[in-house]
Structure formats: structure tokens, C-alpha cells
Write an enzyme that holds these catalytic residues in place. Structure first.
Site: not given
Length: 813
Positions: A41, A44, A127, A129, A443
Site C-alpha cells: 500500500d 501505491y 475508531e 481503520k 565452523c
């Protein structure tokens, strides 16, 4: 640079705008229509903001197909189109992920409303998202008649049959005051919980089917399934967060938060992570509080949303182009980002696990700069086909180690295949697939991968310095032996300069050893400390380290067991061993069948514990620690709760005999009532069992010295029964009580207080509710203390907690 050139690319504004539109529309098609995004996202959003700024500077470049004039993706042709009565518009995203983003929104709202500085603060509904698929649910006369996706905001897709399969969504509204609205459109998000997503992928793997990339795409794909039966197989969830059309609703609330409360009354799920807050400072606090807990939420979020709470003020503020002025989305630092793989190496863990690691071009993600990302194991690298030079999506959430999520294949470096030409062009990836090394890069020991194991391991054991370092880091950790000051740099030097070969060597180190180690390390690194340059020798750091090592000699038994680094044994399992078996001596001798009877200990874990203590080199390492003065504390007789687990039927079921089920084990216990008798059983004594079960048991007894082991287990069982307290299984003094810790206590650490409470039988919870019995509050207790006071939960300080442990409820003392 010419005025006609765009600074981001050197191209003209017209050319750059056209390129951005094409790229963004392709990304949007992948995201919304195909449900297969190729970039995170954040990528974009970055390109979208560039196009938005370009069009603001050159309005003539805005075309009808510009993504800045749209809300979402196109309608899928397989579903009937639905015209939204009230458009499903998107809200503006605040790109400033700091507190300033919240304060800027508040300032903007106050300006639009013409409020003076002296006017009261604006009330907001804050609130989450959600990161899912937006849905509009239409109810007429109280019944669900239609469900539609957002689509392009004006027209969506009819997905009613699929939405009906989501049990959280009511098919009919619960009447409030005996009535329901004539028409009610409820808007919300269809999403998938993380645990449901993991279980779904586990089922996919069991079936040999392709696994899903992330919960968001999986939820969106399920909603768009043409076959509702297939959609019903996906564990989808729903949260309501808003309204579309509403008619005939008497007593409609006048605030957004009141509207959400009303939706709860009508039967809709609404997230509890919401609040009505005052002014910009209230928004800042909400953003910080959710940011602190977002990685522990059971579902993914894409930030938080602020809305002016008053619906009247929302109407007054109105809209700008495609977005409301009264709402904004406030994100957090991106948890996914694009970068390039520079190389692929491997790391060696404390158990020898060989983990492929991608070395990356540095990228800022999840609030930090990431340069390395785990590729988990060989199979995972092959499945994702990660190669050098690839552009990859990197994800980092909270304290989780960054990981490569996927490869952006369209950006993979390619080269012409030798022999190809203009008429027969053929290309191949420039870099070959990753191959796990056959020998340990540290090793040189062989790398082996046991059958059924996802992880390959170095076979060098503690001969491998990488494994020694990781074993010591684990041993010294805060939740293990808690050796103050023994950090990574000191551990590296102690191992590399050959001062520590085994963990017990830590307890033999002297002040001279540390000072000499420091001198040699400085010489190796070409460093001359200021004290040395001044002809002095600093010793305080070494004295503090020795004090920390000495102080770690008396750990609680559970922490000591956790510190030993036994495969599959975490903090919880170590506590189970200590609580139930009581002493290191018993834990060391416990065979797998006995361990398997303990709670939360499965066959793999039981075998790992028994194998660890049976290994001679581990016995030597453990004895060396005890000889060096390490003495686990809090040992006690075996728990009386163990009595039921020592019944012959329980132990028979734990032996791992093919065909000997729990029911057959009980039947066997009536025929052969002791392990000693079972060790010498013959066919005649098993006549009550089905023939195939008896044959399987006799074959098992004759293999791998099982008869002798049964005799040893029987002797240990008798020893445990004799040592444990008489009577019924005891309960802790605070059994059944729920306690919450908050703030900083004066003398006890959070872990110490938690251990004391759990030892007394209490459940220590992370949140306050009506079921909480006590809250133990220290300095800077915060919201948990306020919640406790609001609910009337009893609040104690540290002294009160200690007094409670001494004189628990109902104690006559």
C-alpha cells in the site's frame, strides 16, 4: 532543469502524469479486481500523492480516468451491479504518521467551523481503520435484502448470497423500542482474523493446495466468490462503522458514536477499540494508544479514523470533491515497503538452525531502517523464489523480525540467453535460485536436514562458535538467567577469544580474564580507549559484569530450565515442568511417557526434553553449572496434581504403543495394574484385549529395551508418589483470581510480580474487566488504573500485593 520537466523523473509533466495514471490504474486493478496486489500500500500511496500534487499544479492534466477522481476498483462483470443511493466515498488519508497529523486535522476542522482559540474543543469519534473489504448492507423493514461492495463508490457489486454466510451479520434487525427503521443501510468491513487466516492456510497446506498471501486479500476473494458454498468455507468476520441511506428511523442519534451504539443495539458487531475524544490532544492520545497495541490486535488494521462526532457539524462541514471535510484516516509508519535484495546469506542459531537471510538495500519500514529480512527456511526461499537482485516486499510489524513477503516478479533482473537474437529473443533471470550451503559457513561442519524437518541444521554443536554465542545469549537473557550487562559484544569476544567454551565457563571468569579480553579485543580492532591512552585501566565495567554473573547463580527453577535452551521448551513449558515435577533432579530423570502426561506437553516436546537430558554432553554441561555454584531456587515436592497423571492407564496411553488407544489403555490397566507387571507380561495375561492390540503390545515390549525402561518408569512413579503431599491436589492461595499488573513497582520487576502471583494460582491478565479481582498498580499506572476505579475493582500497591500473598482471601492466619 527545464521548467517543463518534472523533478521526480526528468520527464515533462504531461508524460509523467500519463505514466503515473497507467501505473496506478494497473496497481488498482491488481488490488481491487484481481485481489493480487504486486506492491505494498505504501508504494501505491507514494505514487498517488505524486500524481495528486502534479494535477494540483497542472489541473489541465486531470483526465476522466485519473485515479484521483475515483474511489475504488471496477465492478466485476460476474456480479449484478448495484447503484449506491448514498455514494460510498473514501476519506482523506493523513500522510504525517506523527502526532502532527492528528493536530493538523483538528486545526483544519476548527478553521472550517470558524472557531476561535478560546472556543471549546471539538468532540471527535475515533475508531480503527480496518484492513478488509468495505460492504454496504441494506435492510428494509428490518430484513437484509441486499449486500454490495464499494466498487467505484457510485456502483458496487451485489454479493448478498456470500455476505449471508457471515454469521456475524444479522439477517434481521433486533427491534429497539419495539421498532426498526423502514430503510437502514449499514456500512462496515468484511475482514479475516489472523488466527482464522493461519488455520485456513494450515488446512490448505494439509490438502496440498496453494496458501493465501494475507488476510485482506483472502477476505476480499471470499466475498467475490461466485459459489456461496466456497465463500462459506472462509472464516470471515465483520465490523460495522457507518451508515448509508436511513429512512423511518425515529429517535435517530445525533452523534456518530451514538449511531454506533445504536447499531450494536440492532445486533451489529462494532469494534470496542473506539472512543469519543476532545480536541487534537484526544486524537493524539488515541493514535498512540492504538499504535501501542495494534500488533496484538487479533486482526490487521490500516491506521485509525477520526470523525467529527456531531452529525449536525458533519453536515455543516460537507465535502470537498470526493472526500468529507469532517473525517480523516491517520496511518502509522508503513509495515510493508519495497526494496532490493543485495545478497542472500545464512545465520546459525543456538540449536544449529540454518536460516536464510536476505541482505537488503536499507529501507524504512515499521518505524525503523531494515537491512536484513528472514527467509525462514530452504523450502520458503524456494516457494517464494527469492533471488539476488529481486525487488521484494518486506514486512515488519512491532518487534517481529522483518520478513520477505513476496517478490515483484515484473522487476526481476533478466538477461538474454546466449544465442538469442532480434528475431528469436529469449531471456532468463540474471541470478540463479538460492542454494542452501552444504557446510556450515561458521565452523565448516556438515549441514543436515532430518526427514520431516523444515529446518536444516549445522551438525557442529557447541564446536560451532555461532551456536555457542547464541546459546550464551539465550542463557543470559532477561527472562532466563538475567545476567545484567552481558551484552552481545562481550559474548562475541568471550567466544571468539576462547575464554568461554561452555556456558559454565561464565562462572569461572575472573576480573583479570575480562580485562585481558578487553585488551586483546581492542588490539584486534585497532582501538585505543581514552583511559588506556591516559595510562589508566578502567575496571568498573568488569566488576559490574562479575556482579551480574554472581547474582544470576540462584534463578527460579522454571527460568533455569528455560535458560538451558531445550528445543521446543519455551517459558510456559519450563514453568509446567517446574510446577508439576518440582525439582531439577526429577526433571532430569523424567522419561517421555511421564512428561507426556503433563498439561500442554505433546509427544514432540516430551521426546525433545527426554533426549536433551539423556545426551551425555548436556549432562556434563548441567553438572558443570551446578559445580560452578548455580543453584535453582523454589524447588518443592512433586505437585499433588500429578497423582492422577501417574495412574497406570494414563502412563500406558503415553507409551506410544501402536493400537493402544486411551480406551484400550484403561482396559489394559484392569488386566495388568502396574508397570512392573507390564514389563513381564505374557500372552495369557492379555486375553481380555483384542488380538491385534495384544500382538502390537507384545511386539513393542520386545523392541528397544522397552521392558527395562518400564521397570525404570515404575520405580520413578513410586518415588514421585511417596514424595508428593498427601491428599487431594492442592490449589494455590489465589486460585481462580484474576490479577492485572500496571505501572512500575518499587522493588519488583513485572516478571517477578507475575511469577509470584502465578505461583499462588492467580491468572495474570493484560486487561481490566468486570471479571478482574485485583489491579496491582505502581508508578505511571495509566488507563488500567482508571478502568479499575471505574469498575470498582480492588486496587493494591506492591505492599498490598505482598500482604495478599501472605494472607490470601479466606486465610484465617
Amino acid at each position: 532543469m527545464s521548467k517543463t520537466e518534472h523533478p521526480a523523473s526528468g520527464a515533462s509533466p504531461e508524460t509523467r502524469a500519463a505514466a503515473l495514471r497507467a501505473t496506478l490504474n494497473r496497481y488498482a486493478h491488481e488490488y481491487y479486481v484481481l485481489d493480487q496486489p504486486s506492491v505494498p500500500d505504501a508504494e501505491y500511496d507514494r505514487l498517488y500523492r505524486e500524481l495528486e500534487a502534479l494535477e494540483a499544479e497542472h489541473p489541465e492534466l486531470r483526465t476522466p480516468d485519473s485515479p484521483t477522481l475515483r474511489v475504488g476498483g471496477a465492478v466485476l462483470p460476474e456480479f449484478a451491479p448495484v447503484r449506491h443511493v448514498v455514494p460510498m466515498l473514501s476519506i482523506r488519508t493523513e500522510t504525517d504518521t506523527t502526532a502532527g497529523g492528528a493536530l493538523d486535522f483538528d486545526a483544519s476542522v476548527r478553521r472550517e467551523l470558524g472557531l476561535a482559540e478560546s472556543d471549546p474543543p471539538v468532540e471527535y469519534a475515533a475508531e480503527l481503520k480496518f484492513d478488509g473489504l468495505a460492504i454496504n448492507l441494506r435492510y428494509e423493514k428490518g430484513f437484509l435484502v441486499q449486500a454490495a461492495t464499494r466498487g467505484d463508490g457510485a456502483t458496487g457489486e451485489d454479493v448478498t448470497q456470500n455476505i449471508r454466510t457471515i454469521r456475524q451479520i444479522p439477517l434481521g434487525l433486533r427491534p429497539v423500542g419495539g421498532a426498526v427503521p423502514d430503510v437502514l443501510e449499514v456500512r462496515g468491513e468484511v475482514y479475516m482474523r489472523r488466527d482464522d487466516f493461519e488455520r485456513l492456510n494450515a488446512r490448505q497446506r494439509e490438502r496440498g493446495d496453494k496458501t493465501f498471501v494475507n488476510p485482506r486479500n483472502t477476505a476480499a476473494g471470499a466475498v467475490r466468490q461466485l459459489d456461496p458454498k466456497m465463500a462459506a468455507e472462509r472464516p470471515l468476520s465483520f465490523f460495522a462503522y457507518g451508515l448509508g441511506e436511513a429512512a423511518g428511523w425515529s429517535g435517530m442519534p445525533d452523534t456518530h458514536s451514538g449511531m454506533l451504539d445504536a447499531l450494536v443495539a440492532y445486533g451489529f458487531p462494532v469494534s470496542k477499540e473506539r472512543a469519543a475524544v476532545k480536541g487534537g490532544e484526544g486524537l493524539v492520545q488515541f493514535h498512540a494508544a492504538i499504535g501501542a497495541k495494534r500488533d496484538s490486535l487479533p486482526f490487521d488494521i490500516d491506521g485509525v479514523v477520526y470523525k467529527v462526532n456531531s452529525l449536525a457539524l458533519q453536515r455543516e462541514l460537507g465535502f470537498r470533491t470526493r472526500e468529507p471535510r469532517w473525517a480523516v484516516a491517520h496511518k502509522y509508519p508503513a509495515q510493508e515497503a519495497l526494496t532490493t535484495v543485495e545478497s542472500i546469506g545464512v545465520q546459525v542459531g543456538r540449536t544449529g538452525a540454518i536460516t536464510p537471510v536476505a541482505r537488503l538495500v536499507p529501507v524504512f519500514v515499521g518505524g525503523v531502517t531494515v537491512t536484513n529480512a528472514t527467509l525462514h527456511n530452504e523450502d520458503e526461499v524456494r516457494r517464494k523464489d527469492v533471488r539476488v537482485g529481486d525487488t521484494v516486499i518486506v514486512r515488519r510489524a512491532g518487534d517481529v523480525i522483518p520478513e520477505v513477503v513476496a517478490v515483484v516478479l515484473e522487476r526481476r533482473p533478466m538477461e538474454d540467453v546466449p544465442g538469442s537474437d532480434l528475431f528469436n529473443p529469449t531471456q532468463q533471470p540474471k541470478h540463479p535460485p538460492f542454494e542452501l550451503p552444504r557446510s556450515c559457513p561458521v565452523c565448516g561442519s556438515h549441514v543436515v536436514r532430518e526427514e520431516g524437518e523444515a529446518v536444516a541444521r549445522c551438525s557442529g554443536g557447541l564446536f560451532c562458535s555461532a551456536q555457542r554465542k547464541e546459546a550464551i545469549r539465550h542463557f543470559a537473557g532477561r527472562r532466563m538467567m538475567d545476567i545484567e550487562g552481558l551484552g552481545e559484544r562481550y559474548i562475541d569476544n568471550l567466544v571468539e577469544l576462547e575464554y568461554v567454551h561452555g556456558i559454565a565457563d561464565l562462572y569461572r571468569l575472573t576480573l583479570d580474564d575480562f580485562l585481558e579480553m578487553k585488551r586483546r579485543a581492542d588490539e584486534r580492532d585497532g582501538v585505543t580507549p581514552e583511559t588506556v591512552a591516559a595510562g589508566k585501566i578502567a575496571t568498573k565495567w568488569a566488576e559490574n559484569l562479575l556482579d551480574g554473573i554472581r547474582a544470576s547463580k540462584t534463578p527460579p527453577l522454571a527460568r533455569f530450565l528455560f535458560a538451558m535452551g531445550i528445543r521446543h521448551v519455551g517459558e510456559s513449558t519450563a514453568k509446567t515442568l517446574a510446577d508439576w515435577l518440582g525439582s531439577l533432579a526429577i526433571v532430569r530423570r523424567a522419561p517421555a511417557p511421564l512428561l507426556l502426561t503433563l498439561p500442554d506437553v505433546g509427544a514432540t516436546v516430551a521426546e525433545a526434553i527426554a533426549d536433551f537430558f539423556a545426551e551425555p554432553k548436556n549432562q556434563q554441561a548441567l553438572d558443570a553449572l551446578l559445580t560452578a555454584g548455580v543453584a535453582p531456587q523454589g524447588e518443592h515436592p512433586p505437585s499433588a496434581k500429578l497423582r492422577d497423571q501417574l495412574e497406570p492407564a494414563e502412563l500406558y496411553a503415553a507409551l506410544g504403543v501402536p493400537k493402544l488407544t486411551a480406551i484400550r489403555s484403561k482396559q489394559l490397566a484392569t488386566l495388568v495394574p502396574s508397570l512392573a507387571q507390564l514389563a513381564n507380561v505374557d500372552t495369557a495375561q492379555l486375553e481380555g484385549l483384542p488380538a491385534d492390540v495384544a500382538a502390537s503390545l507384545l511386539a513393542w515390549l520386545d523392541a528397544d529395551d522397552h521392558r527395562t525402561r518400564l521397570g525404570t518408569l515404575d520405580a520413578l512413579r513410586a518415588e514421585l508418589l511417596a514424595a508428593m503431599p498427601a491428599g487431594a491436589a492442592e490449589e494455590g492461595a489465589l486460585s481462580g483470581k484474576t490479577v492485572v499488573l500496571t505501572g512500575t513497582l518499587p522493588t519488583l520487576s513485572r516478571d517477578e510480580a507475575k511469577a509470584m502471583l502465578e505461583a499462588a494460582g492467580a491468572k495474570v491478565s493484560g486487561s481490566v474487566s468486570k471479571k478482574t479481582d485485583y489491579v496491582v498498580a505502581g508508578v505511571e499506572a495509566g488507563s488500567k488504573l482508571a478502568r479499575a476505579q471505574e469498575l470498582g475493582v480492588r486496587v493494591l500497591d506492591e505492599a498490598g500485593m505482598l500482604a495478599l500473598l501472605q494472607n490470601p482471601p479466606g486465610d484465617s492466619a
